[in-house]
Design a protein around this motif. Structure first.
Motif, PDB file in Angstrom:
ATOM      1  N   ASP A   1       0.838  -1.187   0.000  1.00  0.00           N
ATOM      2  CA  ASP A   1       0.000   0.000   0.000  1.00  0.00           C
ATOM      3  C   ASP A   1       0.872   1.236   0.000  1.00  0.00           C
ATOM      4  OD1 ASP A   1      -2.563  -1.335   2.163  1.00  0.00           O
ATOM      5  OD2 ASP A   1      -2.239  -1.521   0.023  1.00  0.00           O
ATOM      6  N   ALA A   2       0.484   2.198  -0.809  1.00  0.00           N
ATOM      7  CA  ALA A   2       1.222   3.452  -0.869  1.00  0.00           C
ATOM      8  C   ALA A   2       0.814   4.321   0.293  1.00  0.00           C
ATOM      9  CB  ALA A   2       0.949   4.167  -2.191  1.00  0.00           C
ATOM     10  N   GLY A   3       1.782   4.793   1.025  1.00  0.00           N
ATOM     11  CA  GLY A   3       1.516   5.697   2.129  1.00  0.00           C
ATOM     12  C   GLY A   3       2.333   6.943   1.985  1.00  0.00           C
ATOM     13  N   GLY A   4       2.372   7.494   0.781  1.00  0.00           N
ATOM     14  CA  GLY A   4       3.207   8.654   0.532  1.00  0.00           C
ATOM     15  C   GLY A   4       2.703   9.871   1.264  1.00  0.00           C
ATOM     16  N   GLY A   5       3.613  10.784   1.564  1.00  0.00           N
ATOM     17  CA  GLY A   5       3.140  11.991   2.217  1.00  0.00           C
ATOM     18  C   GLY A   5       4.227  12.999   2.437  1.00  0.00           C
ATOM     19  N   GLY A   6       3.831  14.187   2.854  1.00  0.00           N
ATOM     20  CA  GLY A   6       4.765  15.256   3.129  1.00  0.00           C
ATOM     21  C   GLY A   6       5.226  15.185   4.548  1.00  0.00           C
ATOM     22  N   GLY A   7       6.217  14.322   4.812  1.00  0.00           N
ATOM     23  CA  GLY A   7       6.616  14.047   6.177  1.00  0.00           C
ATOM     24  C   GLY A   7       7.036  15.272   6.935  1.00  0.00           C
ATOM     25  N   GLY A   8       7.692  16.221   6.287  1.00  0.00           N
ATOM     26  CA  GLY A   8       8.148  17.385   7.006  1.00  0.00           C
ATOM     27  C   GLY A   8       7.286  18.595   6.821  1.00  0.00           C
ATOM     28  N   SER A   9       6.260  18.512   6.010  1.00  0.00           N
ATOM     29  CA  SER A   9       5.478  19.688   5.689  1.00  0.00           C
ATOM     30  C   SER A   9       4.005  19.486   5.948  1.00  0.00           C
ATOM     31  CB  SER A   9       5.686  20.050   4.221  1.00  0.00           C
ATOM     32  OG  SER A   9       5.364  18.955   3.416  1.00  0.00           O
ATOM     33  N   ALA A  10       3.670  18.560   6.807  1.00  0.00           N
ATOM     34  CA  ALA A  10       2.278  18.205   6.972  1.00  0.00           C
ATOM     35  C   ALA A  10       1.542  19.164   7.874  1.00  0.00           C
ATOM     36  CB  ALA A  10       2.174  16.791   7.523  1.00  0.00           C
ATOM     37  N   ASP A  11       2.169  19.638   8.926  1.00  0.00           N
ATOM     38  CA  ASP A  11       1.479  20.430   9.935  1.00  0.00           C
ATOM     39  C   ASP A  11       1.894  21.886   9.777  1.00  0.00           C
ATOM     40  OD1 ASP A  11       0.144  21.384  12.054  1.00  0.00           O
ATOM     41  OD2 ASP A  11       0.899  19.890  13.496  1.00  0.00           O
ATOM     42  N   ASP A  12       1.056  22.686   9.092  1.00  0.00           N
ATOM     43  CA  ASP A  12       1.451  24.050   8.779  1.00  0.00           C
ATOM     44  C   ASP A  12       1.490  24.940  10.010  1.00  0.00           C
ATOM     45  OD1 ASP A  12      -1.666  25.512   8.060  1.00  0.00           O
ATOM     46  OD2 ASP A  12      -1.353  23.419   8.623  1.00  0.00           O
ATOM     47  N   THR A  13       0.844  24.583  11.100  1.00  0.00           N
ATOM     48  CA  THR A  13       0.854  25.437  12.283  1.00  0.00           C
ATOM     49  C   THR A  13       2.253  25.587  12.843  1.00  0.00           C
ATOM     50  OG1 THR A  13       0.397  23.535  13.673  1.00  0.00           O
ATOM     51  CG2 THR A  13      -1.491  24.759  12.853  1.00  0.00           C
ATOM     52  N   HIS A  14       3.108  24.616  12.633  1.00  0.00           N
ATOM     53  CA  HIS A  14       4.477  24.713  13.136  1.00  0.00           C
ATOM     54  C   HIS A  14       5.276  25.758  12.359  1.00  0.00           C
ATOM     55  CE1 HIS A  14       4.292  21.252  15.892  1.00  0.00           C
ATOM     56  NE2 HIS A  14       3.449  20.769  14.994  1.00  0.00           N
ATOM     57  N   LEU A  54       4.075  16.796  -4.976  1.00  0.00           N
ATOM     58  CA  LEU A  54       3.336  15.936  -5.894  1.00  0.00           C
ATOM     59  C   LEU A  54       3.961  15.932  -7.275  1.00  0.00           C
ATOM     60  CD1 LEU A  54      -0.276  16.849  -4.747  1.00  0.00           C
ATOM     61  CD2 LEU A  54       0.922  14.702  -4.366  1.00  0.00           C
ATOM     62  N   TYR A  55       4.523  17.060  -7.711  1.00  0.00           N
ATOM     63  CA  TYR A  55       5.257  17.073  -8.976  1.00  0.00           C
ATOM     64  C   TYR A  55       6.415  16.086  -8.926  1.00  0.00           C
ATOM     65  CZ  TYR A  55       3.286  20.908 -11.762  1.00  0.00           C
ATOM     66  OH  TYR A  55       2.485  21.674 -12.556  1.00  0.00           O
ATOM     67  N   CYS A  56       7.121  16.069  -7.816  1.00  0.00           N
ATOM     68  CA  CYS A  56       8.266  15.164  -7.690  1.00  0.00           C
ATOM     69  C   CYS A  56       7.830  13.714  -7.784  1.00  0.00           C
ATOM     70  CB  CYS A  56       8.988  15.436  -6.370  1.00  0.00           C
ATOM     71  SG  CYS A  56      10.526  14.517  -6.168  1.00  0.00           S
ATOM     72  N   MET A  57       6.733  13.366  -7.100  1.00  0.00           N
ATOM     73  CA  MET A  57       6.244  11.990  -7.170  1.00  0.00           C
ATOM     74  C   MET A  57       5.749  11.641  -8.563  1.00  0.00           C
ATOM     75  SD  MET A  57       4.387  10.917  -3.632  1.00  0.00           S
ATOM     76  CE  MET A  57       2.946  11.926  -3.877  1.00  0.00           C
ATOM     77  N   ALA A  58       5.171  12.627  -9.278  1.00  0.00           N
ATOM     78  CA  ALA A  58       4.593  12.355 -10.595  1.00  0.00           C
ATOM     79  C   ALA A  58       5.635  12.291 -11.699  1.00  0.00           C
ATOM     80  CB  ALA A  58       3.555  13.422 -10.927  1.00  0.00           C
ATOM     81  N   LEU A  59       6.797  12.933 -11.515  1.00  0.00           N
ATOM     82  CA  LEU A  59       7.764  13.053 -12.610  1.00  0.00           C
ATOM     83  C   LEU A  59       9.087  12.360 -12.346  1.00  0.00           C
ATOM     84  CD1 LEU A  59       7.199  16.832 -13.452  1.00  0.00           C
ATOM     85  CD2 LEU A  59       6.231  14.861 -14.635  1.00  0.00           C
ATOM     86  N   CYS A  60       9.469  12.196 -11.083  1.00  0.00           N
ATOM     87  CA  CYS A  60      10.781  11.630 -10.773  1.00  0.00           C
ATOM     88  C   CYS A  60      10.683  10.115 -10.666  1.00  0.00           C
ATOM     89  CB  CYS A  60      11.319  12.231  -9.470  1.00  0.00           C
ATOM     90  SG  CYS A  60      13.022  11.757  -9.108  1.00  0.00           S
ATOM     91  N   ARG A 166      -1.039  10.582  -8.936  1.00  0.00           N
ATOM     92  CA  ARG A 166      -2.188  10.568  -9.842  1.00  0.00           C
ATOM     93  C   ARG A 166      -3.494  10.673  -9.083  1.00  0.00           C
ATOM     94  NH1 ARG A 166      -3.666   4.853 -11.912  1.00  0.00           N
ATOM     95  NH2 ARG A 166      -4.222   4.858  -9.703  1.00  0.00           N
ATOM     96  N   ASN A 167      -3.596   9.949  -7.985  1.00  0.00           N
ATOM     97  CA  ASN A 167      -4.839   9.961  -7.212  1.00  0.00           C
ATOM     98  C   ASN A 167      -5.087  11.299  -6.529  1.00  0.00           C
ATOM     99  OD1 ASN A 167      -5.181   7.279  -7.911  1.00  0.00           O
ATOM    100  ND2 ASN A 167      -4.182   6.521  -6.067  1.00  0.00           N
ATOM    101  N   ASN A 168      -4.061  12.140  -6.467  1.00  0.00           N
ATOM    102  CA  ASN A 168      -4.221  13.477  -5.900  1.00  0.00           C
ATOM    103  C   ASN A 168      -4.182  14.561  -6.966  1.00  0.00           C
ATOM    104  OD1 ASN A 168      -4.164  13.384  -2.740  1.00  0.00           O
ATOM    105  ND2 ASN A 168      -2.701  11.832  -3.431  1.00  0.00           N
ATOM    106  N   GLY A 169      -4.403  14.162  -8.227  1.00  0.00           N
ATOM    107  CA  GLY A 169      -4.579  15.146  -9.284  1.00  0.00           C
ATOM    108  C   GLY A 169      -3.357  15.478 -10.095  1.00  0.00           C
ATOM    109  N   PHE A 170      -2.201  14.913  -9.764  1.00  0.00           N
ATOM    110  CA  PHE A 170      -0.978  15.158 -10.531  1.00  0.00           C
ATOM    111  C   PHE A 170      -0.618  13.855 -11.231  1.00  0.00           C
ATOM    112  CE2 PHE A 170      -1.140  18.674  -7.807  1.00  0.00           C
ATOM    113  CZ  PHE A 170      -0.241  19.648  -8.221  1.00  0.00           C
ATOM    114  N   ALA A 171      -1.159  13.660 -12.420  1.00  0.00           N
ATOM    115  CA  ALA A 171      -1.059  12.370 -13.093  1.00  0.00           C
ATOM    116  C   ALA A 171       0.006  12.405 -14.174  1.00  0.00           C
ATOM    117  CB  ALA A 171      -2.404  11.984 -13.702  1.00  0.00           C
ATOM    118  N   PHE A 172       0.988  11.561 -14.036  1.00  0.00           N
ATOM    119  CA  PHE A 172       1.954  11.352 -15.112  1.00  0.00           C
ATOM    120  C   PHE A 172       1.218  10.716 -16.284  1.00  0.00           C
ATOM    121  CE2 PHE A 172       4.860   8.072 -16.950  1.00  0.00           C
ATOM    122  CZ  PHE A 172       5.609   8.953 -17.719  1.00  0.00           C
TER     123      PHE A 172
END
Length: 765
Positions: A1-14, A54-60, A166-172
C-alpha cells in the motif's frame, strides 16, 4: 500500500511560528514568483511545497504510462486521456479548486495527512501497491474508468508513488525520449526531459532534470533519508528537518520504507556549465562512470526539502509461519536489507524472525575501534548463550567488519550463537560479501540466499544455493538464481519436502552407482588373482557392457524419482526431519566407505561361492561335461544382477508398482537375454555371442545353478538386513520414529474405514 506523504510539511501550524522556516519558505516563494513575499500566509507556503511534492512523485521515476483508452484517429493516448478528463471531470475540478493559493492550483490540503505527514487523505491511506486500480481521490484521473491509466515500472515503490500523485490530481500521462507529460488537475503540462539520473545501490537516490514551460531548469530528487539529508540547502529550517526526521522515524517504527523528496531550480549559467562537463564526462575514454557521477553529485546539492514518503512493503502470505518452520528445521535465518534499522527490526518482529523477549544486540559503530569494542562486549556477554538471540548490524558497521579480519572473526563468533541476524542499510555488494564471509569462516556451512529484486542478484550468486522470487520486483533475481519460486511461503515445501527427498535420493543414487560398479569390477579383480594375471575376463564382453545400460538401470532411476521415506504431510509436520541434510547423515565419507566395503563383500560372495562349488572335478550336468569359464561367469553374473537389484529394494522406503516392475523387469530381462543370446550360433567373421553358445542352457539345467544363486543372494544380503534391523531397533533415528508414526496413522485410518464400512453393511433390525 502506498503511504506517501509530506513528512516534514504536513502540519502548517508549526511553520507559522518558526521564523527560520518562514524565512526559507519566503525565499522559495520569492525566487519563483519574483515578488516580495511579505505577508505570505502559511497556507500558501504549505500549498507551494505540496505542489512540488506531488510534482516530484509524478515526474521523478522511470515508469511507463499504460493507457487502456485507445484513440479512433491519429491522436496520441495522452490527448485522449486529457480530453476524457477535460470533458468528464471539468465540473468536479471546478468544485475542488477552492483557491488555497494561486500557486498550488487547487485544494490539496487533504493530502497533508495531519500530524503523521501522510500524503493522502483518510480515504486514500490504503492503496494497492501495484496501482492497478484507484479509489476516491481529489481529483482522480481514472475515476470515470479505472482502466484508463495504469503504470508499469522497474520498482513497485515507484509505481505506488506515481499512482499516489495521480490519485491526488498530478497524473503522469506520457513520456518520450525528450519529454514528459503530466495532467495536473485537468491541464496537460509538457516538460522537456534533459537528464535522468537513475537510482543505483551506490547512489541511493534518483533525479530528473527538466525544463519547464517557462524555461526554468528544475531538478527533482528523491532518495534515502541519510543520503538526502546531506544534500539539503543550508537554509533549510531546523524545525522542518526535525519534524521530517520525526516522521521518518515514526514511519520506520511501523515498518514502512521511507524516502526524502527535494528539488531545486538550476540557474541557466550553472546548467550550461553542468551540460558542458557532463557531455565531456560522457565521452571520456577512462574513468567515465566516476566523472559522470561527480557531475551528477555536484548538481544534486542545495536541495529544498519537500517532505517524506512512506510505503508499506507488505509481507507476503504466510511469511511468519514460513520463517518459524525454517527455524524449527534447524535453519538459521538472516535478513539482509537496505531498509533503515527501525524498519528492519519492525519487519523482523512482524515476520517472527525476532521473538518478543529475545535480547537484541545492536551493532552501530562509526569507527573500527568502536566496532571492535561493541563486538568484544557482545561476545563476552553472549559467547555461551544458548537461548534466543538477535543481532542487528547496520551497513556502516558491517563495512568495518568486512574490511578487518579480526573484526570478521569476532562477528562470526557472535552470530554463531545468534538465532536471528538482521543487517540493515546494506548495499548489494555488502550482501554478497556477507554471504561469502559466512561461507569461508563457518566450517561446513551451506548458504542459501533468496531475494526478489535486482539488488539481490549478487547475494544470490554468491551463495551455495540461490533462489529468486518472481513477482513485483521483476525477474532479475529469478533469472540469476538456481531455483525460482512465486512466493516466499513456497520455500517450506521446496526445502522441507522436495529438498529433503532430493537430498536423500541423490545421496543413495551416488552411493548405489559406485556400489554396483565396484561390486561388478571387484569380481574381475578377484578373478585376476586366480588366472595368473592373463587379462581374461570372467564375463562375456556384451554381457559385461549391458550391466549398467540394461540390467541395473531402471530400478535406481525409479528410486531416485519416486522414493520417499516419509510422506510430504509428515515432512511438513515434523520439521526437524530436515536436520539430516545439514548434518550430512545420508552423504558422508563414513557412509561412502561403508557402501564400498559392502560392495567388496558382495563381490567376494559372488565370485568365491561359484569358485568353491564349480571345481574341475564337478559334474553338474547329465552329459558329464564339467563347467567351463563362461558357465562360472553366468552363475556369478546372475547372482550379481539379483543382488544389485534387490539392494535397491532394501534401500527403498516405500515400494510401489513402478519400483516392483522395474526390479522384477530388470531381473526378467537378464534371463530373457540369456535365453536368446545363448542361441546365437557360430558365424564366420561375426564375434557376437559365439563363444557362449548354449552355455546358459547347459548350466541352467542343473539344480546347482539355482541353489548357488539362491545361496549367494541370501549370504550377501543377510548382512544388509541384519544391519538395518539393528539400526532401526537399537539405534533409531528421528526419521525412523516418524516412519513408525506414519505407519500407525495409516493403520488407524484403515481400521476406522473398515469399522465405518462394517457399520454401514450391518442389517437393520
Amino acid at each position: 500500500d502506498a503511504g506517501g506523504g509530506g513528512g516534514g510539511s504536513a502540519d502548517d501550524t508549526h511553520y507559522d511560528d518558526d521564523a527560520v522556516d518562514r524565512a526559507a519558505d519566503e525565499e522559495i516563494m520569492a525566487r519563483v514568483r519574483g515578488t516580495n513575499t511579505d505577508g505570505v500566509d502559511g497556507d500558501a507556503v504549505l500549498a507551494f511545497r505540496l505542489k512540488h511534492f506531488l510534482y516530484c512523485m509524478a515526474l521523478c521515476h522511470t515508469n511507463v504510462a499504460d493507457f487502456k483508452v485507445m484513440a479512433s484517429d491519429d491522436d496520441t493516448k495522452a490527448t485522449v486521456v486529457h480530453n476524457v478528463v477535460k470533458k468528464g471531470m471539468l465540473s468536479r475540478i471546478k468544485k475542488k479548486v477552492a483557491a488555497a493559493s494561486a500557486l498550488a492550483g487547487g485544494d490539496i490540503s487533504a493530502t497533508t495527512g495531519g500530524d503523521s505527514g501522510s500524503g493522502g487523505s483518510d480515504d486514500d491511506t490504503s492503496r494497492s501497491r501495484t496501482a492497478s486500480t484507484s479509489r476516491a481521490g481529489a481529483p482522480n484521473i481514472a475515476e470515470l474508468d479505472p482502466d484508463v491509466l495504469t503504470y508499469k515500472g522497474p520498482s513497485p515503490d515507484e509505481v505506488a508513488l506515481c499512482a499516489a500523485a495521480r490519485n491526488n490530481g498530478f497524473a503522469f500521462a506520457a513520456s518520450s525520449s525528450d519529454t514528459l507529460q503530466a495532467n495536473v488537475r485537468g491541464t496537460l503540462e509538457t516538460f522537456e526531459l534533459l537528464e535522468v539520473f537513475e537510482f543505483t545501490s551506490d547512489r541511493r537516490r534518483m533525479s530528473v532534470l527538466l525544463r519547464c514551460a517557462d524555461g526554468t531548469v528544475r531538478l527533482y530528487t528523491k532518495g534515502a533519508d541519510y543520503i538526502m539529508s546531506h544534500r539539503l540547502h543550508v537554509r533549510t529550517g531546523s524545525a522542518l528537518r526535525a519534524r521530517t526526521v520525526e516522521h521518518i522515524n515514526e514511519f520506520g517504527k511501523r515498518g514502512l520504507r521511507t524516502l526524502l523528496l527535494g528539488y531545486r531550480d538550476v540557474p541557466p549559467a550553472e546548467y550550461r556549465r553542468f551540460e558542458k562537463r557532463y557531455r565531456k564526462a560522457r565521452s571520456a575514454m577512462t574513468g567515465r562512470a566516476e566523472k559522470m557521477e561527480a557531475c551528477r553529485s555536484d548538481l544534486e546539492q542545495h536541495l529544498t526539502l519537500l517532505g517524506a514518503t512512506a510505503i508499506e512493503d507488505k509481507l507476503q502470505d504466510r511469511v511468519p509461519e514460513t520463517i518459524e518452520y525454517l527455524q524449527r528445521a534447524g535453519i538459521n535465518v538472516w535478513m539482509i536489507t537496505g531498509d533503515k534499522q527501525e524498519t528492519a527490526i519492525n519487519i523482523g518482529y512482524s515476520s517472527r524472525l525476532i521473538r518478543t523477549g529475545w535480547p537484541v544486540v545492536r551493532l552501530n559503530a562509526i569507527t573500527a575501534a568502536v566496532c571492535r569494542e561493541l563486538l568484544m562486549e557482545a561476545v563476552l556477554a553472549y559467547g555461551t548463550w544458548d537461548a534466543g538471540l538477535a543481532v542487528v548490524i547496520d551497513g556502516e558497521t558491517l563495512l568495518h567488519v568486512l574490511d578487518d579480519a579480526r573484526l570478521a572473526a569476532d562477528f562470526v563468533t557472535l552470530v554463531s550463537r545468534a538465532t536471528a541476524v538482521v543487517a540493515c542499510r546494506v548495499t548489494p555488494l555488502q550482501k554478497a560479501r556477507m554471504v561469502r564471509l559466512v561461507k569461508v569462516a563457518v566450517k561446513g556451512v551451506v548458504t542459501l540466499a533468496i531475494g526478489d529484486g535486482a539488488n539481490d542478484v549478487a547475494m544470490i550468486q554468491a551463495a551455495h544455493v540461490g533462489i529468486g522470487i518472481s513477482g513485483e520486483e521483476g525477474l532479475q533475481a529469478a533469472r540469476a538464481a538456481d531455483y525460482s519460486i512465486a512466493q516466499f511461503r513456497f520455500l517450506v515445501p521446496l526445502l522441507l519436502v522436495h529438498g529433503r527427498h532430493a537430498y536423500r535420493r541423490v545421496s543413495k543414487l551416488i552411493y548405489y552407482c559406485f556400489y554396483k560398479n565396484v561390486c561388478q569390477q571387484a569380481t574381475q579383480l578377484f578373478f585376476a588373482a586366480v588366472n595368473g594375471g592373463s587379462g581374461q575376463t570372467l564375463y562375456e564382453r556384451w554381457t559385461l557392457a549391458a550391466f549398467n545400460a540394461v540390467f541395473t538401470l531402471l530400478p535406481i532411476v525409479f528410486f531416485a524419482v519416486y522414493d520417499k521415506d516419509v510422506s510430504d504431510r509428515l515432512s511438513l509436520r515434523y520439521a526437524p526431519l530436515y536436520a539430516v541434510g545439514p548434518a550430512r547423515y545420508h552423504f558422508n565419507l563414513v557412509g561412502f566407505a561403508g557402501w564400498m566395503a559392502n560392495a567388496v563383500w558382495h563381490a567376494a560372495v559372488v565370485f568365491f561361492v561359484p569358485l568353491l562349488v564349480l571345481t574341475p572335478q564337478s559334474v553338474i550336468a547329465a552329459d558329464g561335461r564339467a563347467p567351463d569359464l563362461w558357465e562360472h561367469g553366468i552363475i556369478s553374473y546372475t547372482a550379481l544382477v539379483l543382488i544389485v537389484n534387490l539392494k535397491v529394494l532394501l534401500e527403498s522406503a516405500n515400494v510401489n508398482v513402478l519400483n516392483a516392475v522395474a526390479i522384477g523387469g530388470s531381473i526378467a530381462v537378464w534371463f530373457a537375454f540369456q535365453l536368446v543370446y545363448s542361441l546365437i550360433p557360430y558365424m564366420p567373421n561375426v564375434t557376437l555371442g559365439w563363444d557362449i553358445t548354449g552355455a546358459f542352457y547347459h548350466i541352467a539345467a542343473s539344480p546347482v545353478y539355482w541353489l548357488s544363486v539362491l545361496l549367494m543372494c541370501v549370504l550377501a544380503l543377510s548382512r544388509d538386513v541384519a544391519w538395518k534391523y539393528v539400526q532401526r531397533t537399537l539405534r533409531p533415528r528421528y526419521y525412523h520414529i516418524v516412519q513408525e508414526l506414519g505407519f500407525i496413522e495409516r493403520e488407524q485410518a484403515r481400521l476406522e474405514r473398515r469399522a465405518r464400512g462394517g457399520a454401514a453393511a450391518a442389517p437393520r433390525r
